[in-house]
Each structure stands twice: as structure tokens, then as C-alpha cells.
Design an enzyme around this catalytic site. Structure first.
Site, PDB file in Angstrom:
ATOM      1  N   ARG A  16       0.857  -1.198   0.000  1.00  0.00           N
ATOM      2  CA  ARG A  16       0.000   0.000   0.000  1.00  0.00           C
ATOM      3  C   ARG A  16       0.887   1.240   0.000  1.00  0.00           C
ATOM      4  O   ARG A  16       0.644   2.207  -0.726  1.00  0.00           O
ATOM      5  CB  ARG A  16      -0.939  -0.005   1.227  1.00  0.00           C
ATOM      6  CG  ARG A  16      -1.977  -1.113   1.171  1.00  0.00           C
ATOM      7  CD  ARG A  16      -3.094  -0.901   2.186  1.00  0.00           C
ATOM      8  NE  ARG A  16      -2.721  -1.178   3.573  1.00  0.00           N
ATOM      9  CZ  ARG A  16      -2.789  -2.372   4.147  1.00  0.00           C
ATOM     10  NH1 ARG A  16      -3.226  -3.426   3.468  1.00  0.00           N
ATOM     11  NH2 ARG A  16      -2.441  -2.533   5.416  1.00  0.00           N
TER      12      ARG A  16
ATOM     13  N   LYS B  19     -10.841  15.474   5.829  1.00  0.00           N
ATOM     14  CA  LYS B  19     -11.996  15.110   4.998  1.00  0.00           C
ATOM     15  C   LYS B  19     -12.995  14.256   5.766  1.00  0.00           C
ATOM     16  O   LYS B  19     -12.603  13.411   6.569  1.00  0.00           O
ATOM     17  CB  LYS B  19     -11.531  14.329   3.780  1.00  0.00           C
ATOM     18  CG  LYS B  19     -12.636  14.159   2.759  1.00  0.00           C
ATOM     19  CD  LYS B  19     -12.332  13.082   1.752  1.00  0.00           C
ATOM     20  CE  LYS B  19     -12.882  11.771   2.236  1.00  0.00           C
ATOM     21  NZ  LYS B  19     -12.738  10.699   1.258  1.00  0.00           N
TER      22      LYS B  19
ATOM     23  N   LYS C  94     -16.682  19.292  -1.412  1.00  0.00           N
ATOM     24  CA  LYS C  94     -16.339  18.208  -2.355  1.00  0.00           C
ATOM     25  C   LYS C  94     -17.631  17.506  -2.783  1.00  0.00           C
ATOM     26  O   LYS C  94     -18.084  16.563  -2.134  1.00  0.00           O
ATOM     27  CB  LYS C  94     -15.364  17.233  -1.672  1.00  0.00           C
ATOM     28  CG  LYS C  94     -15.015  16.010  -2.512  1.00  0.00           C
ATOM     29  CD  LYS C  94     -13.799  15.278  -1.964  1.00  0.00           C
ATOM     30  CE  LYS C  94     -13.560  13.988  -2.724  1.00  0.00           C
ATOM     31  NZ  LYS C  94     -12.275  13.359  -2.418  1.00  0.00           N
TER      32      LYS C  94
HETATM   33  C1  5MM Z   1     -10.275   7.524  -1.985  1.00  0.00           C
HETATM   34  O1  5MM Z   1     -11.524   6.968  -1.661  1.00  0.00           O
HETATM   35  C2  5MM Z   1     -12.270   7.507  -0.559  1.00  0.00           C
HETATM   36  C3  5MM Z   1     -13.086   6.393   0.016  1.00  0.00           C
HETATM   37  O2  5MM Z   1     -12.469   5.780   0.994  1.00  0.00           O
HETATM   38  P1  5MM Z   1     -13.287   4.706   1.887  1.00  0.00           P
HETATM   39  O3  5MM Z   1     -14.555   4.349   1.157  1.00  0.00           O
HETATM   40  O4  5MM Z   1     -12.358   3.559   1.957  1.00  0.00           O
HETATM   41  O5  5MM Z   1     -13.527   5.380   3.177  1.00  0.00           O
HETATM   42  C4  5MM Z   1     -13.380   8.467  -1.042  1.00  0.00           C
HETATM   43  O6  5MM Z   1     -13.966   9.164   0.028  1.00  0.00           O
HETATM   44  C5  5MM Z   1     -12.862   9.440  -2.009  1.00  0.00           C
HETATM   45  O7  5MM Z   1     -12.049  10.392  -1.364  1.00  0.00           O
HETATM   46  C6  5MM Z   1     -13.968  10.175  -2.734  1.00  0.00           C
HETATM   47  O8  5MM Z   1     -15.111   9.385  -2.941  1.00  0.00           O
HETATM   48  C7  5MM Z   1     -13.424  10.569  -4.076  1.00  0.00           C
HETATM   49  O9  5MM Z   1     -12.938   9.430  -4.721  1.00  0.00           O
HETATM   50  P2  5MM Z   1     -13.431   9.135  -6.188  1.00  0.00           P
HETATM   51  O10 5MM Z   1     -12.797   7.807  -6.530  1.00  0.00           O
HETATM   52  O11 5MM Z   1     -14.928   9.102  -6.132  1.00  0.00           O
HETATM   53  O12 5MM Z   1     -12.901  10.292  -7.009  1.00  0.00           O
END
Ligand code: 5MM
Length: 335
Positions: A44, A133, A216
């Protein structure tokens, strides 16, 4: 302007955006298993470190959202937050503890993580984080999202934001209306507008300084099983309409999630949003999958090929950065 506002501008100005590398171990394991790589702490870190050491970090990535495991890891003689800061990029941290079943409406989710948050924030600030976040998720159908889900997630996002600002960091407020379903883009517009309005009502109730917040949101899209597809131009216009109707003018920056769009779709839509942007909001990206997909696919074939992986990530980050300025084109994409 306040210190928090300066952090927002450092993250999002000049075509910079955010790399969402905050997949929890469960999600990261899914991503790695999908490309046949074993999910160990070392693997990771190796993939994430490969991205953080890329050339495009300096020019295109203003902030990186980390997961608890990664913010405590090291890259040679530097901690991961030190490595990120050395690129002029701001380290951030996901602080929610995940979306759990919402008691009272069990088809829906409520994001948890408020217990002990003030103390955890102190630790993350010490480790170098300057923004955070918290993601709430909402489903769309005739009866969803319910009022209970809209209200309770907004209250949690607002209480989180107040605590984060108290600790001297910028909160990213992420209310994600999922694209799963057969709903139309118009339904997505109505429900997303309602969700975001409620979030800002609660942020105001909690005396959150809106000049020190990043929103976001999802873009306005038809559901992934909808038969009514719409053009990229329509997606951009509906997304702008939603944000103009729901986001207070004081908010400096909006950084979209990609939400399952392909890398190209997420880039194209962001580019058009910026072409049509007649607001004062900075409109940029906070992509997870839409920044990492190509890179992880390539890397998985030979995890020692750092340079090749970085080349793919650099191109993707450059394209997103152009899109954040409305300067992306198909020709540049294919160059
Ligand atoms: C990077 O993925 C995040 C989700 O993590 P977990 O589900 O494991 O908590 C997610 O929050 C992400 O930051 C946002 O959804 C944006 O990611 P995408 O892939 O939708 O651009």
C-alpha cells in the site's frame, strides 16, 4: 484573509487540485486485489509513495488526503507528511470512521467518527496535516435520500467542520450523492441541491467560517443504470446550476469527486464546468479513482517499474490540472 482561507488557496489555486489517497484498508485491499497485488502495508505504501514522488506533485497536486495508516508511515528519511510538504503540497487526513447503517432508515448510511475527534485532530495536526476530509453518502430513489439522512448527515458534517476549524485545519465537506441507480440527471440535480443546501444551513448553525472550507460534491449525472444519458455539456451546465443554487458565495473552493466516472469523463466534465464557470468559486478536482486508475493498472504488472507508473500518473494529473483551468483538449489528452 484568514489562515484557513490561505490553506484553501494553497491547495486549489493555479490549476492545482487534490489527490484523494485516503482509501481505508478495506477499500485499498479491494483496489489492489482487483489488479492481483497482495494488500500488505508495504505494498500500500509502495504504490502511494510512487505517486507522491512524481514530478506532477509540484505543479498539479495542491493537497493529498491520507488515511490514518499512511500519515504514520515513512519514505526513506522523511515521514509521509514531510515528503508531501517538500513538494509544496498540503498534507490532509480523512477523519471520519466510515458510513454505517442509519438506525431508523436502514437502507441508508450515516457517517460516524465524532467521538474523540477533538483529540484525534490534535494528533493529526502534530503529524503535519493542515486539512481534513469527512464523507457522507446518500442514495437516490423515489423516497431517498430521506429527510432523516439529509438532516443527520448534515449535522455530523457541520459538527466535524467546527471541530476541525477549532484545531486550525480546513475541513473538506463531502456530501456524495451516489450515481448508483436508474434515476435521471434532473433527479440528481434536485436531490443534490437539497443535500448541499442542508449542509450549509447546518454549517452556519455551527458558526463554521465558510471562507475556510472546501466543498467536495458529486457532479450532476444520470444514474449509472439510467437509459437517459446526457451530453458532457449538459452535465457541466446542470452541475453549475446546482452549485449556484446551493453554495454560499463566501465558499472559496469546490473540488469534485469522480464517483466512478472514467478518468477521461471526469476530466472532460471538469474542463467544461470551468469553461462555463461564471461564478467566483475555484472549481477543481479531488479525485481518487480518476487520478489513480491508469497508474495502478500499469504498476500492478510490475511493481518495481516506478518510472513508468509515474509517467502515467503525471499525464493524468496534468490533464486534470488543465481541466481545472478549462484548458484541456482531446489532442493534449492523446499526445
Ligand atoms: C479515496 O476513496 C475515498 C473512500 O475511501 P473509503 O470508502 O475507503 O472510506 C473516497 O472518500 C474518495 O475520497 C472520494 O469518494 C473521491 O474518490 P473518487 O474515486 O470518487 O474520485
Amino acid at each position: 484573509m484568514s489562515e484557513l482561507n490561505n490553506i484553501v488557496l494553497k491547495i486549489l489555486s493555479n490549476g492545482k487540485g487534490i489527490l484523494a489517497a485516503d482509501e481505508s484498508t478495506g477499500t485499498m485491499t479491494k483496489r489492489l486485489n482487483a489488479v492481483n497485488v497482495e494488500s500488505t502495508p508495504e505494498n500500500r505504501l509502495l504504490f502511494r509513495e510512487t505517486l507522491f514522488l512524481s514530478e506532477s506533485m509540484k505543479k498539479c497536486i495542491g493537497g493529498v488526503i491520507l488515511y490514518d495508516e499512511t500519515i504514520k508511515q515513512n519514505s526513506k528519511s522523511k515521514t509521509i507528511p514531510e515528503l508531501i510538504s517538500s513538494c509544496g503540497t498540503v498534507p490532509g487526513i480523512k477523519v471520519d470512521t466510515g458510513a454505517k447503517i442509519l438506525a431508523g432508515s436502514p437502507d441508508e448510511k450515516i457517517t460516524e467518527g465524532l467521538d474523540g475527534l477533538r483529540e484525534r485532530l490534535k494528533v493529526y495536526h502534530k503529524l503535519g496535516a493542515r486539512f481534513t476530509k469527512w464523507r457522507a453518502v446518500y442514495i437516490i430513489s423515489d423516497k431517498y435520500p430521506s429527510k432523516l439522512s439529509v438532516d443527520s448527515n448534515a449535522q455530523a458534517l457541520a459538527r466535524y467542520s467546527a471541530l476541525v476549524q477549532e484545531s486550525g485545519m480546513v475541513p473538506i465537506v463531502e456530501p456524495e450523492v451516489l450515481m448508483d441507480g436508474d434515476h435521471s440527471a434532473d433527479e440528481c440535480l434536485v436531490k443534490t441541491t437539497e443535500v448541499i443546501k442542508k449542509c450549509f444551513e447546518e454549517l452556519n448553525n455551527n458558526n463554521v467560517d465558510l471562507t475556510g472550507v472546501i466543498l467536495k460534491p458529486n457532479m450532476i449525472l444520470p444514474g449509472n443504470r439510467s437509459s437517459k444519458k446526457i451530453s458532457n455539456e449538459e452535465i457541466a451546465k446542470l452541475t453549475l446550476k446546482c452549485l449556484k443554487d446551493s453554495v454560499p458565495k463566501e465558499v472559496p473552493g469546490i473540488a469534485f469527486l469522480s464517483g466512478g466516472q472514467t478518468e477521461i469523463e471526469a476530466t472532460k466534465n471538469l474542463n467544461l464546468i470551468n469553461k462555463y464557470n461564471d461564478t467566483n468559486f475555484i472549481m477543481s478536482y479531488s479525485y481518487g479513482r480518476a487520478l489513480q486508475q491508469g497508474a495502478i493498472n500499469f504498476w500492478s504488472k510490475d511493481i518495481k517499474n516506478i518510472e513508468g507508473t509515474q509517467k502515467i500518473f503525471n499525464h493524468r494529473a496534468n490533464m486534470c490540472s488543465l481541466a481545472a483551468q478549462g484548458k484541456w483538449s482531446k489532442e493534449l489528452e492523446e499526445k
